[in-house]
Design an enzyme around this catalytic site. Structure first.
Site, PDB file in Angstrom:
ATOM      1  N   HIS A 260     -40.454 -62.435 -11.681  1.00 17.09           N
ATOM      2  CA  HIS A 260     -41.387 -61.482 -11.044  1.00 17.09           C
ATOM      3  C   HIS A 260     -41.294 -60.614 -10.164  1.00 17.09           C
ATOM      4  CE1 HIS A 260     -40.809 -63.447  -7.212  1.00 17.09           C
ATOM      5  NE2 HIS A 260     -42.042 -63.127  -6.836  1.00 17.09           N
TER       6      HIS A 260
ATOM      7  N   ILE B 157     -48.631 -51.023  -2.515  1.00 22.40           N
ATOM      8  CA  ILE B 157     -49.227 -49.905  -3.525  1.00 22.40           C
ATOM      9  C   ILE B 157     -48.258 -48.895  -3.529  1.00 22.40           C
ATOM     10  CG2 ILE B 157     -51.128 -48.328  -4.112  1.00 22.40           C
ATOM     11  CD1 ILE B 157     -52.577 -50.038  -2.105  1.00 22.40           C
TER      12      ILE B 157
ATOM     13  N   CYS C  44     -51.466 -64.498  -7.647  1.00 22.33           N
ATOM     14  CA  CYS C  44     -50.716 -63.068  -7.165  1.00 22.33           C
ATOM     15  C   CYS C  44     -50.014 -62.431  -8.562  1.00 22.33           C
ATOM     16  CB  CYS C  44     -49.602 -63.420  -5.983  1.00 22.33           C
ATOM     17  SG  CYS C  44     -48.781 -62.197  -5.410  1.00 22.33           S
TER      18      CYS C  44
ATOM     19  N   ASN D 239     -48.197 -66.012 -10.264  1.00 15.58           N
ATOM     20  CA  ASN D 239     -48.443 -67.454  -9.743  1.00 15.58           C
ATOM     21  C   ASN D 239     -49.774 -68.149 -10.135  1.00 15.58           C
ATOM     22  OD1 ASN D 239     -46.445 -66.455  -7.820  1.00 15.58           O
ATOM     23  ND2 ASN D 239     -47.409 -67.014  -5.866  1.00 15.58           N
TER      24      ASN D 239
ATOM     25  N   HIS E 295     -46.599 -57.321  -0.635  1.00 16.00           N
ATOM     26  CA  HIS E 295     -47.753 -56.941  -1.367  1.00 16.00           C
ATOM     27  C   HIS E 295     -47.670 -55.256  -1.012  1.00 16.00           C
ATOM     28  CE1 HIS E 295     -50.303 -60.597  -1.423  1.00 16.00           C
ATOM     29  NE2 HIS E 295     -49.458 -60.814  -2.234  1.00 16.00           N
TER      30      HIS E 295
END
Length: 397
Positions: A326, A165, A77, A271, A163
């Protein structure tokens, strides 16, 4: 800021976070990881929070062993971002059409492509090694091979959860494209398969936490895991590259008159496992919710769906195993966020962003995350800021 030493482990635990602000369960997980006989050190990022087995926001350096739970189940990921030639002046007043076109081009949630994406038809997509990549699927664990068709059709799709966009603007008004995804279902199934194998091995039976089961170097189980792990990391990288190509195609069509161009894509896992050398030792470094931040390395540190993100350059801090956070990191669980916040709260906290504002994504509300500015302040000796981005469109599954 520098780091704080956390006591209670056999190996050193260096924290770029205030231990008083970290939940007890996460602190215990860090100590558990540091008690393993193979662990040489643990670096803890400012976005640290409780995870399954290993803490999210942790970097664990091991000698002669690797812990699958310290990678996470979404193998590979990570993030991708690219600066474009477009500016804020090129944008229409209503961005709902752009969001709709992105969602039409890239499947989100549990959806997948009806047919496999042909990378040869994508603008500028490097197809070298593509056939070899899929041939190597024949060498992964037998238990997941029945998922081949699904893996093929999910290549180039977003998934759900955190997740996303995004279509963003930096402080100069330049448009950036950014996305966050991993190895989809095939990565999870490979991770679950190998974690199950590791937990049954004799050397893992007396561990303080069975989720910290490890594979040991020069064993067939380690060789099998590394094979599948590196394949899944490559899947994740290809998945983001295909999505970015599809995203760029949408932007080319929607802004045809402006003739947009795109700079080099920045991409980073958060990850994953890497072979690295520190203090004269060859180590297997697992980053779970952490990016590599070697000197000059470009990285991406997102906030939440209403706050913005950072493009960074690493400072090469070996005490942190050349790592950085992250993202912002959760400050409450998904269930706690659903109990505390409503769709109306989400609408208020994402004002000015074209995105979903319904109950289905309340668990991703900005209020469920740590303040990204605070996280960045705590890692000034790990990264320097290259650009600060603010999303104007956010697509989620």
């Amino acid at each position: 800021m520098g780091y704080t030493e956390l006591s209670g482990g056999r190996a050193p635990i260096r924290m770029w976070a205030d231990p008083a602000t970290v939940e007890d369960g996460a602190l215990q997980q860090l100590r558990n990881a540091a008690t393993l006989p193979w662990t040489e050190g643990v670096a803890v990022m400012p976005d640290v929070h409780y995870g399954k087995g290993a803490t999210v926001g942790s970097v664990i350096a091991m000698r002669g062993a690797v812990c699958p739970a310290a990678v996470g189940v979404d193998i590979g990921c990570g993030m991708s971002a690219v600066r474009t030639s477009l500016t804020a002046n090129d944008l229409p007043g209503d961005l709902s059409r752009l969001r709709s076109k992105i969602e039409q081009a890239i499947p989100v949630g549990h959806a997948m492509h009806d047919e496999a994406v042909d990378p040869g038809r994508l603008h500028g997509f490097p197809t070298t090694g593509w056939d070899d990549f899929w041939r190597r699927f024949d060498g992964v664990a037998e238990a997941v091979k029945f998922r081949r068709e699904r893996a093929v059709k999910q290549m180039g799709s977003l998934g759900s959860g955190n997740h996303f966009i995004e279509f963003c603007l930096d402080e100069s008004g330049a448009v950036w494209l950014m996305l966050h995804s991993g190895s989809r279902n095939i990565g999870k199934e490979l991770a679950d398969h190998h974690i199950g194998i590791a937990q049954k091995l004799p050397h893992n039976q007396s561990l303080v936490d069975r989720d910290l089961a490890v594979f040991i170097a020069e064993t067939p189980q380690m060789a099998a895991y590394r094979n599948d792990l590196f394949w899944a990391q490559e899947y994740a990288k290809h998945n983001r590259a295909i999505m970015m190509s599809l995203f760029q195609d949408v932007v080319r069509k929607e802004f045809r008159k402006a003739r947009p161009t795109f700079e080099h894509v920045i991409s980073c896992h958060h990850n994953y496992v890497a072979e690295e050398r520190y203090d004269g030792m060859d180590l297997l470094v697992t980053r779970k919710g952490a990016i590599r931040a070697g000197s000059g390395d470009f990285g991406i540190i997102p906030g939440s769906m209403g706050t913005g993100s950072y493009i960074v350059k690493g400072l090469g801090n070996a005490a942190a195993y050349n790592s950085a956070s992250h993202g912002a990191g959760r400050r409450m669980s998904r269930n706690a966020a659903k109990r505390r916040f409503s769709a109306r709260d989400l609408e208020e906290q994402t004002r000015g962003v074209e995105c979903r504002k319904d109950a289905g994504v309340v668990d991703e509300i900005p209020g469920a995350y740590k303040p990204i500015e605070q996280v960045m302040e705590q890692q000034r000796d790990l990264v320097e800021v290259f650009a600060r981005l603010k999303q104007v469109v956010c697509v989620k599954g």
